[in-house]
Design a protein around this motif. Structure first.
Motif, PDB file in Angstrom:
ATOM      1  N   ASP A  14      -2.747   5.771  -4.625  1.00  0.00           N
ATOM      2  CA  ASP A  14      -3.715   4.705  -4.360  1.00  0.00           C
ATOM      3  C   ASP A  14      -4.830   4.676  -5.391  1.00  0.00           C
ATOM      4  OD1 ASP A  14      -3.052   2.964  -2.362  1.00  0.00           O
ATOM      5  OD2 ASP A  14      -3.779   4.237  -0.747  1.00  0.00           O
ATOM      6  N   ASP A  68       4.634  -2.530   3.544  1.00  0.00           N
ATOM      7  CA  ASP A  68       3.804  -1.849   4.525  1.00  0.00           C
ATOM      8  C   ASP A  68       4.398  -2.021   5.917  1.00  0.00           C
ATOM      9  OD1 ASP A  68       2.004  -0.996   2.617  1.00  0.00           O
ATOM     10  OD2 ASP A  68       0.778  -2.808   2.772  1.00  0.00           O
ATOM     11  N   ARG A 117       0.823  -1.207   0.000  1.00  0.00           N
ATOM     12  CA  ARG A 117       0.000   0.000   0.000  1.00  0.00           C
ATOM     13  C   ARG A 117       0.862   1.264   0.000  1.00  0.00           C
ATOM     14  NH1 ARG A 117      -5.410   0.737   1.426  1.00  0.00           N
ATOM     15  NH2 ARG A 117      -6.002   2.865   0.898  1.00  0.00           N
TER      16      ARG A 117
END
Length: 663
Positions: free
Chosen positions: A29, A635, A20
């Motif tokens: 995103d 992440d 992410r």
């Protein structure tokens, strides 16, 4: 539960491929947002998968036992191309893995060519991670290198050109506060974007950078010339440039290409989330145009608007229109001004690649890298002047300023047989025909209700109007150097089908396409019609919806999310991947024969370190270059908590780098 005798186990599918944090800094995103294409145009994504799945079932082989060298759940593949196998591919494929290292086949070596922060200009300081300055970064190799080109120079010297796609500030600076970046951090990031030109000395082993007068850094502060039919338009004018012909800087340069005349092309891709305060724009037409390019919301991700008004749409609403173009650079002339070619349209360019038509015109192929976007072609009016002299380059750099811009519409032949499962139609293969729909020729628009300038600046809206075919994130689109066939990497699109999005149809037979596919087109640049077929539908070879050109699936390497493509001297296709985490492994570089009995035989040549993406391959007979972008971007990781120490090891910070591989 272990697999039972005779049972085929699929590779583990992660709920999300790329970390992410990478999605946050690379594209804001965008995959987690609603795709900005609201039209009902036919969507091409899983069309491909359908074609495969039935033919793939016919070729499915026995399960290969899991190897101790691979990740749990990943299948081991046979060793290599045996004697009599595909020319140029006599290596033992590497196994899928999650090592924090570059892994190459037995008998090959690798080393670093250049790292982020390495000096490239005479007088540049050595890299100091904890004491970065914009002045130093402007003289050093930029961040997150992507596209890589290797050009001839003289003797044992070569000229390397690299894109620096984006910055990941949490990995650039210790203690980075996303809500309160300092001006120093912002200016370092401006300098870390853009392009690098570096002279290399070649010989035994990896090429070595040389501090040379040809070396150059191009950043977000470098002047560019806007050329072509939209240059000077009111849509491109800003308070800083009332002429609409001089832009400052380039960013999000993803892939690119080398022209036949020796310049390089660079695509400006995810430019949308750098701009702030779109929610304060009141004009509805401007709002629609911004939204179609994904430019929405208030404060930007990086907060650059605090330090330069050009990132604030309430002050310079046209500034986004000056990004999203194809850039052309003459790397042989360090004093030249790079060009943004408006005739090639404005969208999220992955890159552009050129073939020369039989009549001498230049033909550029391009993809718009976002879910449900389109494939494009540009055909020049003028003809190529042969050679790579300075005179020829100056002439040929004008070719991309005058011509016709097209968008693709694809049609299949079995629409009544598509049920959303990816089952191959009864005719035994998935292929079809296509049409290049003209959008504009210089000052003439072919799109009702849009001027030519509007077509070039808001090309997505023009393509919507003419009914172009929606694709699964078109990335590299490149013509084969000898056959002329065009290969398009379609990375993935997990959004098709659910929640009222484009349903399955003949152009979209597989729902939730996590792994992407590769298309092969036969195109005649003199006409507007082409034929197309499926080469690969990617994923776990044990998944019946995958397809490998008809080759025995028990013999191939797993591959997911094709991104960049290149060709070797034997005519084989090479593919780098972006988000192989969807198969539970590191990204890598793969080779695929295109002719004969080995057509579709995917073989993994290398893998990059954990968290990294494989980019920008250069394939030569005795040397391979690969960009290992954003190593360690996982992440939960950051400069304060690094998840990788590649390439320097120990407790060092990860640094994006160019890697050389040789036998």
């Amino acid at each position: 539960m272990p697999p039972q005798p005779g049972e085929r186990r699929l590779l583990p599918l992660l709920t999300a491929g790329r970390a992410r944090v990478t999605c946050r800094y690379r594209c804001g995103d965008q995959c987690a947002e609603h795709p900005p294409n609201p039209t009902d145009n036919p969507y091409f994504g899983d069309v491909l998968a359908a074609a495969l799945s039935r033919r793939g079932l016919l070729k499915a082989g026995a399960v290969v036992a899991a190897s101790a060298a691979v990740l749990p759940g990943l299948t081991s593949r046979p060793a290599s191309a045996a004697p009599g196998g595909p020319p140029g591919l006599d290596f033992t494929p590497v196994q899928p893995n999650s090592e924090d290292a570059v892994v190459v086949p037995d008998g090959y070596q690798h080393d670093i060519v250049i790292r982020w922060g390495d000096p490239i200009l005479p007088g540049a300081p050595e890299f100091d991670f904890d004491n970065q300055t914009p002045e130093a970064q402007e003289q050093q190799f930029g961040y997150n290198n992507d596209f890589c080109a290797l050009l001839p120079l003289d003797g044992n010297r070569r000229l390397m050109v690299n894109n620096h796609e984006y910055t990941s500030e949490e990995f650039l600076f210790r203690g980075y506060d996303p809500e309160n970046p300092t001006e120093q951090q912002v200016r370092v990031a401006w300098a870390a974007h853009g392009l690098s030109v570096v002279v290399l000395e070649t010989g035994a082993g990896a090429p070595k950078p040389v501090l040379d007068r040809l070396n150059r850094r191009i950043t977000l502060n470098t002047p560019f010339e806007l050329r072509g039919p939209a240059a000077g338009s009111d849509l491109l004018k800003t308070p800083a440039d009332p002429t609409g012909t001089r832009a400052l800087g380039t960013m999000n340069n993803c892939s690119g290409g080398v022209t036949p005349w020796g310049t390089t092309l660079h695509g400006e891709e995810n430019i949308h989330f750098y701009f702030a305060n779109a929610d304060q724009v009141t004009d509805p037409v401007t709002q629609e145009r911004l939204a179609r390019y994904g430019i929405t919301g208030g404060a930007s991700e990086r907060k650059w608007e605090r330090f330069d008004s050009r990132w604030d749409l309430t002050q310079q609403v046209n500034e986004p229109n000056r990004f999203g173009w194809i850039v052309e650079l003459d790397p042989y002339d360090p004093e030249s001004t790079p060009v943004k070619h408006t005739a090639l349209g404005r969208f999220k360019h992955e890159g552009a690649n050129i073939r020369i038509a039989d009549d001498g015109r230049a033909v550029a192929y391009m993809g718009d890298d976002e879910k449900f976007e389109y494939l494009y072609r540009f055909v020049s009016d003028g003809k190529v002047k042969p050679g790579r002299s300075a005179h020829a380059r100056r002439h040929n750099m004008t070719l991309l300023d005058s011509g016709t811009l097209y968008v693709a519409k694809l049609t299949g032949d079995s629409p009544d047989e598509i049920d959303g499962t990816g089952t191959l139609p009864s005719d035994g293969e998935f292929d079809g025909v296509g049409e290049w729909i003209p959008l504009a020729h210089n000052d003439t628009s072919f799109v009702e209700g849009m001027s030519a300038a509007e077509v070039y600046v808001f090309t997505r809206l023009a393509a919507d109007k003419v009914g172009a075919t929606k694709m699964d994130r078109p990335e590299d689109v490149e013509p084969h150097p000898t056959t002329g066939r065009v290969y398009a990497a379609l990375t993935n699109n997990s959004d098709r089908g659910p929640d009222g999005k484009a349903p399955a149809d003949e152009a979209n037979p597989r729902i939730a396409n996590k792994h992407g596919q590769v298309l092969e087109l036969d195109d005649d640049p003199a006409g507007t019609r082409f034929t197309w077929r499926l080469l690969l539908v990617c994923g776990d070879p044990n998944d019946p919806s995958t397809y490998f050109g008809g080759f025995d699936k028990s013999q191939v390497s797993p591959i997911s999310c094709p991104d960049n493509v290149a060709f070797d001297s034997h005519g084989n296709l090479w593919i780098t991947t972006d988000s192989s985490e969807a198969l539970g492994a590191n990204d890598g570089l793969y080779a695929v024969p295109l002719e004969g009995e080995h057509r579709g035989h995917v073989m993994q040549f290398l893998s990059v370190p954990r968290g990294a993406e494989a980019c920008g391959p250069v394939i030569e007979d005795d040397l391979v270059l690969v960009s290992a972008q954003h190593p360690g971007e996982l992440d939960g990781a950051s400069a304060d908590n690094p998840a990788s120490h590649w390439p320097d090891g120990g407790n060092s910070q990860p640094r994006p780098s160019v890697v050389a591989v040789w036998r």
